[in-house]
Scaffold this active site. Structure first.
Site, PDB file in Angstrom:
ATOM      1  N   GLN A  52      -9.939  -2.111   7.271  1.00 48.25           N
ATOM      2  CA  GLN A  52      -9.160  -1.560   6.119  1.00 48.25           C
ATOM      3  C   GLN A  52     -10.316  -0.469   5.743  1.00 48.25           C
ATOM      4  O   GLN A  52     -11.277  -0.579   5.189  1.00 48.25           O
ATOM      5  CB  GLN A  52      -9.078  -1.772   5.529  1.00 48.25           C
ATOM      6  CG  GLN A  52      -9.358  -2.012   4.348  1.00 48.25           C
ATOM      7  CD  GLN A  52      -8.049  -2.914   2.843  1.00 48.25           C
ATOM      8  OE1 GLN A  52      -7.836  -2.389   2.386  1.00 48.25           O
ATOM      9  NE2 GLN A  52      -8.725  -3.926   2.408  1.00 48.25           N
TER      10      GLN A  52
ATOM     11  N   TYR B  69      -1.689  -3.617   5.310  1.00 54.83           N
ATOM     12  CA  TYR B  69      -2.441  -2.700   4.955  1.00 54.83           C
ATOM     13  C   TYR B  69      -1.841  -1.062   5.610  1.00 54.83           C
ATOM     14  O   TYR B  69      -2.693  -0.230   6.693  1.00 54.83           O
ATOM     15  CB  TYR B  69      -3.794  -2.739   5.500  1.00 54.83           C
ATOM     16  CG  TYR B  69      -4.576  -3.645   4.721  1.00 54.83           C
ATOM     17  CD1 TYR B  69      -4.526  -4.491   3.415  1.00 54.83           C
ATOM     18  CD2 TYR B  69      -5.856  -4.664   5.642  1.00 54.83           C
ATOM     19  CE1 TYR B  69      -5.105  -5.040   3.679  1.00 54.83           C
ATOM     20  CE2 TYR B  69      -6.324  -5.498   5.294  1.00 54.83           C
ATOM     21  CZ  TYR B  69      -6.287  -5.623   4.040  1.00 54.83           C
ATOM     22  OH  TYR B  69      -6.987  -6.907   3.138  1.00 54.83           O
TER      23      TYR B  69
ATOM     24  N   TYR C 280       0.865  -1.071  -0.264  1.00 56.60           N
ATOM     25  CA  TYR C 280      -0.057  -0.388  -0.041  1.00 56.60           C
ATOM     26  C   TYR C 280       1.169   1.611   0.340  1.00 56.60           C
ATOM     27  O   TYR C 280       0.273   2.281  -0.265  1.00 56.60           O
ATOM     28  CB  TYR C 280      -0.930  -0.212   0.751  1.00 56.60           C
ATOM     29  CG  TYR C 280      -2.386  -0.974   1.267  1.00 56.60           C
ATOM     30  CD1 TYR C 280      -2.239  -1.936  -0.367  1.00 56.60           C
ATOM     31  CD2 TYR C 280      -3.194   0.163   2.006  1.00 56.60           C
ATOM     32  CE1 TYR C 280      -3.863  -2.405  -0.015  1.00 56.60           C
ATOM     33  CE2 TYR C 280      -4.641  -1.273   1.894  1.00 56.60           C
ATOM     34  CZ  TYR C 280      -4.748  -1.997   0.440  1.00 56.60           C
ATOM     35  OH  TYR C 280      -5.891  -3.305   0.710  1.00 56.60           O
TER      36      TYR C 280
HETATM   37  C1  LIG Z   1      -5.753  -5.698  -4.491  1.00 58.71           C
HETATM   38  C2  LIG Z   1      -4.777  -5.698  -3.148  1.00 58.71           C
HETATM   39  C3  LIG Z   1      -5.790  -6.578  -2.582  1.00 58.71           C
HETATM   40  C4  LIG Z   1      -5.235  -7.149  -1.335  1.00 58.71           C
HETATM   41  N1  LIG Z   1      -5.718  -8.362  -0.346  1.00 58.71           N
HETATM   42  C5  LIG Z   1      -5.751  -9.085   0.745  1.00 58.71           C
HETATM   43  C6  LIG Z   1      -6.280  -9.988   1.398  1.00 58.71           C
HETATM   44  O1  LIG Z   1      -7.512 -10.267   1.137  1.00 58.71           O
HETATM   45  N2  LIG Z   1      -6.117 -10.189   2.599  1.00 58.71           N
HETATM   46  C7  LIG Z   1      -4.923  -9.024   2.952  1.00 58.71           C
HETATM   47  O2  LIG Z   1      -4.445 -10.025   3.845  1.00 58.71           O
HETATM   48  N3  LIG Z   1      -3.840  -8.784   2.685  1.00 58.71           N
HETATM   49  C8  LIG Z   1      -4.762  -7.800   0.894  1.00 58.71           C
HETATM   50  N4  LIG Z   1      -3.423  -7.401   0.570  1.00 58.71           N
HETATM   51  C9  LIG Z   1      -2.227  -6.300   1.325  1.00 58.71           C
HETATM   52  C10 LIG Z   1      -1.201  -7.209   0.544  1.00 58.71           C
HETATM   53  O3  LIG Z   1      -0.858  -8.678   1.722  1.00 58.71           O
HETATM   54  C11 LIG Z   1       0.267  -6.287   0.334  1.00 58.71           C
HETATM   55  O4  LIG Z   1       0.234  -5.374   0.104  1.00 58.71           O
HETATM   56  C12 LIG Z   1       1.313  -7.096   0.804  1.00 58.71           C
HETATM   57  O5  LIG Z   1       3.036  -6.893   1.508  1.00 58.71           O
HETATM   58  C13 LIG Z   1       1.968  -7.180  -0.554  1.00 58.71           C
HETATM   59  O6  LIG Z   1       3.007  -7.879  -1.202  1.00 58.71           O
HETATM   60  P1  LIG Z   1       3.498  -8.269  -2.099  1.00 58.71           P
HETATM   61  O7  LIG Z   1       4.380  -8.807  -2.446  1.00 58.71           O
HETATM   62  O8  LIG Z   1       3.052  -8.124  -3.736  1.00 58.71           O
HETATM   63  O9  LIG Z   1       4.147  -6.477  -1.806  1.00 58.71           O
HETATM   64  P2  LIG Z   1       5.659  -5.574  -2.440  1.00 58.71           P
HETATM   65  O10 LIG Z   1       4.958  -3.981  -2.333  1.00 58.71           O
HETATM   66  O11 LIG Z   1       6.458  -6.480  -3.160  1.00 58.71           O
HETATM   67  O12 LIG Z   1       6.568  -6.455  -1.003  1.00 58.71           O
HETATM   68  C14 LIG Z   1       5.433  -5.090  -0.217  1.00 58.71           C
HETATM   69  C15 LIG Z   1       6.962  -5.543   1.230  1.00 58.71           C
HETATM   70  O13 LIG Z   1       7.135  -6.779   1.907  1.00 58.71           O
HETATM   71  C16 LIG Z   1       8.851  -6.676   1.789  1.00 58.71           C
HETATM   72  N5  LIG Z   1       9.170  -8.235   0.933  1.00 58.71           N
HETATM   73  C17 LIG Z   1       8.258  -8.560  -0.254  1.00 58.71           C
HETATM   74  N6  LIG Z   1       8.914  -9.605  -0.522  1.00 58.71           N
HETATM   75  C18 LIG Z   1       9.234 -10.365  -0.054  1.00 58.71           C
HETATM   76  C19 LIG Z   1      10.046 -11.245   0.401  1.00 58.71           C
HETATM   77  N7  LIG Z   1       9.762 -12.740  -0.568  1.00 58.71           N
HETATM   78  N8  LIG Z   1      10.891 -11.451   1.227  1.00 58.71           N
HETATM   79  C20 LIG Z   1      10.779 -10.853   2.594  1.00 58.71           C
HETATM   80  N9  LIG Z   1      10.702  -8.915   2.220  1.00 58.71           N
HETATM   81  C21 LIG Z   1       9.742  -8.831   1.042  1.00 58.71           C
HETATM   82  C22 LIG Z   1       8.654  -5.790   0.911  1.00 58.71           C
HETATM   83  O14 LIG Z   1       9.519  -5.608   0.659  1.00 58.71           O
HETATM   84  C23 LIG Z   1       7.687  -4.519   1.031  1.00 58.71           C
HETATM   85  O15 LIG Z   1       8.336  -3.860   2.340  1.00 58.71           O
HETATM   86  C24 LIG Z   1      -4.528  -6.758  -1.056  1.00 58.71           C
HETATM   87  C25 LIG Z   1      -3.209  -5.453  -1.604  1.00 58.71           C
HETATM   88  C26 LIG Z   1      -4.311  -5.503  -2.443  1.00 58.71           C
HETATM   89  C27 LIG Z   1      -2.829  -4.065  -3.325  1.00 58.71           C
END
Ligand SMILES: Cc1cc2nc3c(=O)[nH]c(=O)nc-3n(C[C@H](O)[C@H](O)[C@H](O)COP(=O)(O)OP(=O)(O)OC[C@H]3O[C@@H](n4cnc5c(N)ncnc54)[C@H](O)[C@@H]3O)c2cc1C
Length: 500
Positions: free
Chosen positions: A411, A456, A96
């Site tokens: 949220q 979030y 987010y």
């Molecule tokens: C449209 C949408 C729907 C969502 N629905 C839900 C839901 O239903 N339930 C829920 O619980 N959450 C939900 N989320 C929130 C989501 O779980 C978080 O935004 C999550 O952190 C996204 O992970 P990412 O790897 O895609 O993001 P990124 O932006 O890649 O990473 C998020 C954070 O995690 C770190 N990170 C990523 N990968 C790793 C790794 N492999 N090792 C160490 N650190 C890492 C990054 O550095 C950053 O700090 C939703 C988000 C969105 C945008």
């Protein structure tokens, strides 16, 4: 254009071009020597590479690499560590706050999209690359008759999702995504590689990773326990049309939902309530079991809801249920492209011991029903706790995830009028206002026991607010472990624990 802004931003931040240029060149040299082909601000594909999911929050990494192995991740981390440059992972890029790009400009971003393999063993254990997406993971598991608990958006990355929690319709039954991690392949701040790291090998590190991973390592593979795929899932909605509910009646609907979740909902039942712009309210359920069982289970909720709703109840297979809760989006990322949004959101976790009151909910709905805003907003609350919740069955010793006594997780989210830039400041104020309307009447009773969900993440919180709301009593142990495992604060890319 973006590259120019990046240079300007860094010049302003650091005051002098020369050391910055030298450091950028040194980083580039180090990464290139490791065979990593970095993308930097002068590369033609830099702008598209660093485009965030949330367009409201753009940041400019010094370099981006796409490692194809854990060894390559380790080499990149060593470069960042040696040069004093913050290192950050990008999993699915859905933070987010755009923290996959770093907390500030100038980080080394390690994009994990090449590490997306998903392997399911015959005993059901799943090995999911840190760059895999939730929808692809669900499909790969389903092909082997397996399933696990995770959120509803297919494009979210397992990387961040499993790092900070992972809540979805089956979490009350199977726990959060992170509750099912049995081992990590992870690169630590000094580049050390740990493969198959379990709690028995290093209990402190495992505890810290499970809830706060981005501060302690880059996870290249999560090893998960999975479950037999349920044969049928009932997915239902109960919708009140726009404008049908006064703020008093809307509060009663919410209270009925909350009370049912707390006292009567079995763990096989996932429950959410949504409130939308236009004054509509929708309660939704997802149940692992037959239609006959569902009808029995849901009856107390339906008999306590004020009339006037329309219902939809579908009997689906497991993968059909995931598509349904994803709003019909395809689960596979193959050949598809993600969308973007421009938004601000705040999260709230409501303690089981002190649920929301009618007065707080009325104040909330009053605000929602009467405050003008150009934003496209929604509110969602999920039942985390309640009868038999397997999220709350775990103690604080199990993981650094801090919320094991919450009833609701939710949220408040507002996108810009056209979902693109610019983001009007009144939209941000609108979210702050709805949060205040709901929480102010509760603050005395909560006495600091409320929380927020790190997935979030809200970048407008102060450091002290973030500590209290995301980690609470877990923070001191995390801070001391941070000092042990990342003494030079290499992983400082947003929502980071500060060593103490
Ligand atoms: C449209 C949408 C729907 C969502 N629905 C839900 C839901 O239903 N339930 C829920 O619980 N959450 C939900 N989320 C929130 C989501 O779980 C978080 O935004 C999550 O952190 C996204 O992970 P990412 O790897 O895609 O993001 P990124 O932006 O890649 O990473 C998020 C954070 O995690 C770190 N990170 C990523 N990968 C790793 C790794 N492999 N090792 C160490 N650190 C890492 C990054 O550095 C950053 O700090 C939703 C988000 C969105 C945008």
């Amino acid at each position: 254009m973006l590259a120019l802004s990046y240079m300007l931003a860094l010049l302003l931040t650091l005051g002098a071009a020369s050391p910055l240029e030298k450091r950028s060149q040194a980083l580039d040299d180090c990464l290139s020597a490791a065979g990593l082909s970095p993308i930097s601000s002068s590369s033609s594909d830099y702008s598209s590479t660093v485009l965030p999911f949330n367009l409201r929050l753009q940041r400019f990494p010094a370099a981006v690499v796409f490692p194809k192995s854990i060894e390559a991740v380790s080499s990149a981390v060593k470069c960042g560590n040696e040069l004093g440059i913050a290192v950050v992972a990008r999993g699915g890029g859905h933070s987010y706050a755009s923290y996959g790009l770093g907390a500030t400009n100038g980080a080394l971003m390690i994009d994990l999209s090449s590490l997306h393999s998903i392997v399911v063993d015959s005993d059901g254990q799943a090995h999911v690359g840190g760059g895999a997406r939730l929808g692809d993971t669900a499909l790969a598991l389903n092909a082997k008759g397996r399933a696990m608990s995770h959120g509803v958006c297919p494009w979210v990355g397992i990387g961040g999702h499993a790092a900070f929690g992972g809540y979805g319709p089956s979490s009350r039954k199977w726990g959060l995504t992170l509750d099912n991690i049995v081992a990590y392949d992870v690169v630590l701040a000094d580049g050390t590689i740990k493969q198959g790291l379990t709690a028995s090998e290093d209990a402190d590190l495992f505890w810290a990773l499970r809830g706060s991973a981005p501060s302690f390592g880059i996870v290249t593979t999560y090893h998960f326990r999975t479950y037999q795929r349920p044969s049928t899932v009932i997915v239902s909605t109960y919708s009140y049309p726009a404008g049908a509910l006064s703020s008093t009646t809307a509060a009663q609907v919410f209270l009925a939902f909350q009370t049912f979740g707390k006292t009567k909902a079995p763990s096989a039942l996932g429950l959410k309530i949504n409130i939308f712009k236009g004054k509509s309210v929708l309660a939704g359920a997802s149940f692992q079991g037959s239609r006959a069982e569902y009808d029995q289970v849901i009856a107390p909720l339906l008999s306590s809801l004020p009339g006037g709703y329309t219902s939809s109840v579908k009997t689906l297979d497991w993968i059909g249920s995931l598509k349904e809760v994803a709003g019909g989006q395809p689960l596979s990322s193959q050949g598809a492209s993600d969308y973007h949004d421009t938004f601000f959101a705040k999260s709230l976790m409501v303690p089981s011991a002190t649920p929301l009151t009618q007065a707080a909910l009325e104040a909330f709905f009053n605000y929602l029903w009467t405050t003008a805003t150009s934003s496209n907003w929604f509110v969602e609350f999920d039942i985390y706790g309640g009868l038999g919740s397997n999220i709350n069955a775990r103690s604080l010793v199990y993981s650094s995830f801090a919320h094991r006594a919450m009833l609701l997780g939710g949220q408040m989210y507002a996108s810009s009028p056209n979902y693109g830039l610019p983001y009007p400041s009144d939209n941000l104020n609108f979210v702050q206002g709805m949060y205040a309307a709901l929480t102010n009447p509760m603050l005395g009773a909560w006495a600091g026991t409320q929380g927020a969900y790190a997935n979030y993440v809200d970048p407008t919180l102060t450091k002290d607010e973030a500590k209290a709301l995301y980690w609470g009593s877990q923070y001191p142990r995390l801070a001391s472990l941070k000092k042990r495992y990342d003494p030079t604060n290499v992983f400082r890319g947003g929502l980071a624990i500060v060593g103490a």
